[in-house]
Motif scaffolding. Structure first.
Motif, PDB file in Angstrom:
ATOM      1  N   GLU A   1      10.807  31.354  95.842  1.00  0.00           N
ATOM      2  CA  GLU A   1      10.724  31.180  94.587  1.00  0.00           C
ATOM      3  C   GLU A   1       9.562  30.285  94.323  1.00  0.00           C
ATOM      4  O   GLU A   1       8.920  30.535  92.964  1.00  0.00           O
ATOM      5  CB  GLU A   1      12.151  30.161  94.214  1.00  0.00           C
ATOM      6  CG  GLU A   1      13.469  30.906  94.242  1.00  0.00           C
ATOM      7  CD  GLU A   1      13.482  31.505  92.735  1.00  0.00           C
ATOM      8  OE1 GLU A   1      12.953  31.444  91.906  1.00  0.00           O
ATOM      9  OE2 GLU A   1      14.647  32.394  92.799  1.00  0.00           O
ATOM     10  N   PHE A   2       9.452  29.430  94.967  1.00  0.00           N
ATOM     11  CA  PHE A   2       8.262  28.514  95.037  1.00  0.00           C
ATOM     12  C   PHE A   2       6.967  29.217  95.086  1.00  0.00           C
ATOM     13  O   PHE A   2       5.741  28.896  94.164  1.00  0.00           O
ATOM     14  CB  PHE A   2       8.060  27.393  95.962  1.00  0.00           C
ATOM     15  CG  PHE A   2       7.078  26.431  95.878  1.00  0.00           C
ATOM     16  CD1 PHE A   2       6.537  25.584  94.493  1.00  0.00           C
ATOM     17  CD2 PHE A   2       6.161  26.467  96.966  1.00  0.00           C
ATOM     18  CE1 PHE A   2       5.858  24.653  94.670  1.00  0.00           C
ATOM     19  CE2 PHE A   2       5.025  25.513  96.817  1.00  0.00           C
ATOM     20  CZ  PHE A   2       4.861  24.685  95.540  1.00  0.00           C
TER      21      PHE A   2
ATOM     22  N   PRO B   1      16.348  40.101 104.798  1.00  0.00           N
ATOM     23  CA  PRO B   1      16.075  40.110 103.350  1.00  0.00           C
ATOM     24  C   PRO B   1      17.571  39.889 102.688  1.00  0.00           C
ATOM     25  O   PRO B   1      17.791  39.731 101.332  1.00  0.00           O
ATOM     26  CB  PRO B   1      15.833  41.485 103.077  1.00  0.00           C
ATOM     27  CG  PRO B   1      15.023  41.934 104.243  1.00  0.00           C
ATOM     28  CD  PRO B   1      15.656  41.260 105.497  1.00  0.00           C
ATOM     29  N   HIS B   2      18.733  39.844 103.406  1.00  0.00           N
ATOM     30  CA  HIS B   2      19.982  39.310 103.010  1.00  0.00           C
ATOM     31  C   HIS B   2      19.750  37.790 102.406  1.00  0.00           C
ATOM     32  O   HIS B   2      20.730  37.056 101.847  1.00  0.00           O
ATOM     33  CB  HIS B   2      21.206  39.498 104.028  1.00  0.00           C
ATOM     34  CG  HIS B   2      21.545  41.014 104.292  1.00  0.00           C
ATOM     35  ND1 HIS B   2      22.155  41.672 103.158  1.00  0.00           N
ATOM     36  CD2 HIS B   2      21.523  41.800 105.280  1.00  0.00           C
ATOM     37  CE1 HIS B   2      22.341  42.741 103.498  1.00  0.00           C
ATOM     38  NE2 HIS B   2      21.925  42.885 104.931  1.00  0.00           N
ATOM     39  N   PHE B   3      18.780  36.921 103.087  1.00  0.00           N
ATOM     40  CA  PHE B   3      18.737  35.718 102.706  1.00  0.00           C
ATOM     41  C   PHE B   3      17.683  35.449 101.465  1.00  0.00           C
ATOM     42  O   PHE B   3      17.553  34.570 101.026  1.00  0.00           O
ATOM     43  CB  PHE B   3      18.074  34.778 103.909  1.00  0.00           C
ATOM     44  CG  PHE B   3      18.887  34.290 104.911  1.00  0.00           C
ATOM     45  CD1 PHE B   3      20.241  34.345 104.706  1.00  0.00           C
ATOM     46  CD2 PHE B   3      18.501  34.479 106.430  1.00  0.00           C
ATOM     47  CE1 PHE B   3      21.153  33.819 105.607  1.00  0.00           C
ATOM     48  CE2 PHE B   3      19.391  33.934 107.311  1.00  0.00           C
ATOM     49  CZ  PHE B   3      20.694  33.658 107.116  1.00  0.00           C
ATOM     50  N   GLY B   4      16.798  36.698 101.463  1.00  0.00           N
ATOM     51  CA  GLY B   4      15.600  36.335 100.541  1.00  0.00           C
ATOM     52  C   GLY B   4      14.493  37.196 100.971  1.00  0.00           C
ATOM     53  O   GLY B   4      14.380  37.431 102.226  1.00  0.00           O
TER      54      GLY B   4
ATOM     55  N   SER C   1      18.765  26.703 103.570  1.00  0.00           N
ATOM     56  CA  SER C   1      18.684  26.240 102.301  1.00  0.00           C
ATOM     57  C   SER C   1      19.252  25.192 101.804  1.00  0.00           C
ATOM     58  O   SER C   1      18.544  24.662 101.018  1.00  0.00           O
ATOM     59  CB  SER C   1      19.209  27.417 101.493  1.00  0.00           C
ATOM     60  OG  SER C   1      20.647  27.749 101.752  1.00  0.00           O
ATOM     61  N   GLU C   2      20.316  24.581 102.734  1.00  0.00           N
ATOM     62  CA  GLU C   2      20.834  23.347 102.350  1.00  0.00           C
ATOM     63  C   GLU C   2      19.942  22.206 102.466  1.00  0.00           C
ATOM     64  O   GLU C   2      19.970  21.120 101.918  1.00  0.00           O
ATOM     65  CB  GLU C   2      22.098  23.122 103.184  1.00  0.00           C
ATOM     66  CG  GLU C   2      23.272  23.952 102.902  1.00  0.00           C
ATOM     67  CD  GLU C   2      23.737  23.551 101.186  1.00  0.00           C
ATOM     68  OE1 GLU C   2      23.717  22.495 100.938  1.00  0.00           O
ATOM     69  OE2 GLU C   2      23.838  24.519 100.574  1.00  0.00           O
TER      70      GLU C   2
ATOM     71  N   PHE D   1      16.448  22.631 102.081  1.00  0.00           N
ATOM     72  CA  PHE D   1      15.238  22.955 101.409  1.00  0.00           C
ATOM     73  C   PHE D   1      14.682  21.651 100.812  1.00  0.00           C
ATOM     74  O   PHE D   1      13.542  21.356 100.777  1.00  0.00           O
ATOM     75  CB  PHE D   1      15.323  24.098 100.375  1.00  0.00           C
ATOM     76  CG  PHE D   1      14.218  24.526  99.722  1.00  0.00           C
ATOM     77  CD1 PHE D   1      12.894  24.781  99.995  1.00  0.00           C
ATOM     78  CD2 PHE D   1      14.103  23.888  98.424  1.00  0.00           C
ATOM     79  CE1 PHE D   1      12.133  25.221  99.415  1.00  0.00           C
ATOM     80  CE2 PHE D   1      12.974  24.147  97.796  1.00  0.00           C
ATOM     81  CZ  PHE D   1      11.943  24.635  98.118  1.00  0.00           C
ATOM     82  N   PRO D   2      15.627  21.027  99.893  1.00  0.00           N
ATOM     83  CA  PRO D   2      14.941  19.854  99.031  1.00  0.00           C
ATOM     84  C   PRO D   2      14.549  18.633  99.841  1.00  0.00           C
ATOM     85  O   PRO D   2      13.403  18.416  99.604  1.00  0.00           O
ATOM     86  CB  PRO D   2      16.326  19.317  98.198  1.00  0.00           C
ATOM     87  CG  PRO D   2      17.294  20.532  98.341  1.00  0.00           C
ATOM     88  CD  PRO D   2      17.056  21.210  99.561  1.00  0.00           C
TER      89      PRO D   2
ATOM     90  N   MET E   1      13.980  30.041  98.868  1.00  0.00           N
ATOM     91  CA  MET E   1      13.448  29.076  97.779  1.00  0.00           C
ATOM     92  C   MET E   1      12.142  28.823  97.963  1.00  0.00           C
ATOM     93  O   MET E   1      11.279  28.590  97.101  1.00  0.00           O
ATOM     94  CB  MET E   1      14.068  27.769  98.311  1.00  0.00           C
ATOM     95  CG  MET E   1      15.517  27.505  98.006  1.00  0.00           C
ATOM     96  SD  MET E   1      15.750  27.613  96.156  1.00  0.00           S
ATOM     97  CE  MET E   1      14.842  26.568  95.335  1.00  0.00           C
TER      98      MET E   1
END
Ligand SMILES: [Fe+2]
Ligand SMILES: [Fe+2]
Lengths: 246, 211
Positions: free
Chosen positions: A90-91, A108-111, A50-51, A53-54, A87
């Motif tokens: 989300e998108f 699923p603990h991550f998403g 996730s760090e 992702f951007p 993320m």
């Protein structure tokens, strides 16, 4: 921001490597992400933590419309591989995640929710992307107990997750391996420590030796191409793995 | 500009914001491609003006200006893209924060005694500091983006004036008049394309403030 670099292109069939982030803090391991595009469809391989992702999202956006990504493939469960899943969801909440059945209820603990995941059975499966057939190739215990690589027979590219990974010092971190002997020193300690099973390693070497491969694309470090593909497989088959001290 | 984005309060808004950034980025890409085209066209126009000689001096000057315009536009787009990268980072940070908040809120409703009081204090201080801070950050980035799009619109307006002037100059191009005229109409059309992209850019950008 990272850079998206084309490594294969044939009409509407493309591979992009998303690599090297000059702004990445030292405490985060550097990762490679790969995007396979076929016609109107695209699959993102090991989308990253996730760090990052951007950096990954923005790098892809410079060359490809990320709204077209509706599949992700996770070679295994590690945070540097798939913690960005939340993320991506989300998108685009429709994104599907292909991962070993073993990790289906862990990720699923991550998403993501039940319907987010498409479990890959132990012997692998085909994943069709825009009419292109990709194969999830078993690579269990290398290093994760539920682990897959992804083979594109048309492009002759094998995405190899942590196998082939190298932790490269600055200045020696080119996109492709240029000097195998020099490069492999940065891969040795990693493979000895992380790869847990000698038997699994031999199985993998036999399995991929039977494939036609022009490039081996790892999740860390440089890409092996041409003669370095066989060089790597030979080197790996001889390496002692699953040992604590090198 | 009132629509303050608060991802932590409205689930789904992060995705919306990311999709909006992608739409902006797609327009940026098309402007970059067109700016590249103008750069090439301007180089050809400079050669053409040289061949036309004395009668196309004015046209040559304008072609040089158009080339500079294309380079400025490309630079402007690079900065714009970097700003959208900043927005993606901020949205990502905010999603993470909101996830932590959600978990803390659930913990508060489950916990009892000292533990609950501790979580309460934590939630209060987080709410005051981090969250407002990051939605302010998104608003600030968005204001900057809007300003930059407005600046770019002005720059392109200048480009369009240059193209129109080139058309007038073309009339004095003697034997080269027809080909100079063709080149300057091409300039006008291409800059028109950029103007349309910028209009959609402005539209995508203003979507944020409607929420
Ligand atoms: Fe791993
Ligand atoms: Fe890894």
């Amino acid at each position: 921001m990272k850079t998206a670099r084309p490594i294969y292109e044939d009409d509407n069939h493309k591979w992009l490597a998303i690599v090297r982030d000059p702004d990445r803090p030292d405490y985060l391991i550097d990762t490679n992400e790969y995007l396979v595009v076929s016609n109107d469809d695209a699959i993102l391989l090991d989308p990253g933590g996730s760090e990052v992702f951007p950096a990954v999202f923005s790098a892809i956006s410079t060359v490809f419309d990320p709204r077209r990504i509706n599949k992700v493939f996770a070679s295994h469960q590690d945070p540097d591989i798939i913690s960005s899943l939340s993320m991506w969801l989300e998108f685009n909440p429709q994104v599907k995640c292909y991962i070993s059945w073993l990790w289906q209820s862990f990720i699923p603990h991550f998403g993501g929710q039940g319907e987010t995941f498409i479990p890959i059975p132990d012997n692998g499966m085909d994943i069709v992307v825009g009419g292109l057939r990709l194969q999830a190739i078993p690579a269990h215990y290398l290093h994760s107990s539920g682990n897959f690589h992804l083979y594109d027979a048309k492009a002759k590219i094998l995405f190899s997750g942590d196998v082939g990974a190298a932790l490269l010092p600055p200045g020696e971190d080119g996109l492709f391996v240029e000097d195998f002997d020099r490069h492999i020193r940065h891969a040795e300690a990693f493979h000895r420590r992380w790869m847990g099973s000698d038997k699994a390693k031999r199985d993998w070497c036999a399995r991929v030796s039977a494939l036609e491969i022009d490039m081996i694309c790892p999740q860390h470090g440089s890409i092996y191409r041409g003669a370095d593909v066989k060089r790597f497989i030979d080197w790996f088959s001889r390496l002692d793995v699953g040992i604590l001290k090198s | 500009m009132s629509g303050h984005m608060d991802i932590s309060r409205n689930p789904g808004e992060a995705g919306q914001e990311l999709r909006r950034i992608v739409r902006i980025n797609e327009e940026i890409k098309s402007v970059v491609a067109t700016a590249f085209k103008i750069n090439l066209m301007a180089m050809n126009a400079i050669f053409l003006a040289k061949r036309a000689g004395q009668s196309a001096l004015g046209f040559g000057v304008l072609s040089n200006e158009l080339r500079r315009f294309a380079t400025d536009l490309q630079q402007q787009m690079t900065v714009l893209r970097e700003t959208t990268y900043g927005s993606v980072s901020t949205v990502t940070a905010q999603v993470k924060q909101s996830r932590v908040t959600r978990l803390l809120e659930k913990t508060r409703s489950d916990a009892r005694g000292e533990g609950r009081a501790g979580i309460d204090r934590l939630l209060r201080s987080r709410h005051e500091a981090a969250l407002t801070d990051s939605s302010d950050k998104i608003s600030a980035l968005n204001r900057r983006l809007s300003q930059m799009i407005a600046d770019t619109t002005q720059l392109v307006e200048l480009g369009s004036v240059l193209a129109r002037s080139a058309k007038i100059e073309a009339a004095y191009g003697g034997g080269f008049s027809a080909s100079l005229m063709q080149v300057s109409s091409d300039f006008e059309d291409t800059i028109g394309e950029i103007q349309r992209s910028l209009e959609s850019l402005t539209r995508h950008q203003s979507e944020e403030f409607r929420a």
